[in-house]
Design a protein around this motif. Sequence first.
Motif, short mmCIF file in Angstrom:
data_model
loop_
_atom_site.label_atom_id
_atom_site.label_comp_id
_atom_site.label_asym_id
_atom_site.label_seq_id
_atom_site.Cartn_x
_atom_site.Cartn_y
_atom_site.Cartn_z
N THR A 67 30.54 15.88 46.76
CA THR A 67 30.48 14.88 45.54
C THR A 67 29.20 14.11 45.74
N TYR A 69 28.77 11.06 44.69
CA TYR A 69 29.03 9.45 44.71
C TYR A 69 29.55 9.08 45.81
N TYR A 112 27.12 20.66 38.45
CA TYR A 112 28.41 19.97 37.91
C TYR A 112 28.28 19.61 36.73
N GLU A 114 28.76 17.12 33.14
CA GLU A 114 29.19 15.65 33.09
C GLU A 114 30.67 15.25 33.20
N HIS A 117 31.01 15.16 36.74
CA HIS A 117 30.70 13.78 37.49
C HIS A 117 31.34 12.80 37.12
N GLN A 121 33.13 10.38 39.83
CA GLN A 121 32.81 8.62 39.96
C GLN A 121 34.32 8.27 39.74
#
Length: 147
Positions: A67, A69, A112, A114, A117, A121
Amino acid sequence: MTLGKESRTTYILTNNPQVVKVWASRVRVDFIEAGLVDFYKAARDRIHEGEVLLSHPLSSSIKPGETPYKSLLIKQADNSPQLDFDSLDLIEAALAATEKFLQYYGQRLPYYSERVHRDFQLIDLSVINSALESAGLDSFALETRGG
């Protein structure tokens, strides 16, 4: 938000814009626009300055390096900061695990979309929400940001 009589502030350190959007009006959120490795290095720098991790940097079921994030709950250093070795060990382990995992991907995350993503998130937001709740700092207990 200030905790008790201590002159320490608990805040969120994140590279997730969704966390900023949800929490910034209620609690201090420090946004770092960086990939995961640089994010962990920035967190490590803060730990060297005496700040303390209140959430685990490898929380969630997503492997490190998969990831982009991450959000961490951090307690700000007081007037006479001391290095918290437990926090340093945790962030160093997270950094090493992420770097090791990224070697598998050739030093960068896979591409990845959107949508993916946004999913990452949301997962990170859920994890930091849980950390805030576990620390007794959920949205009902938070002081409003400001003055």
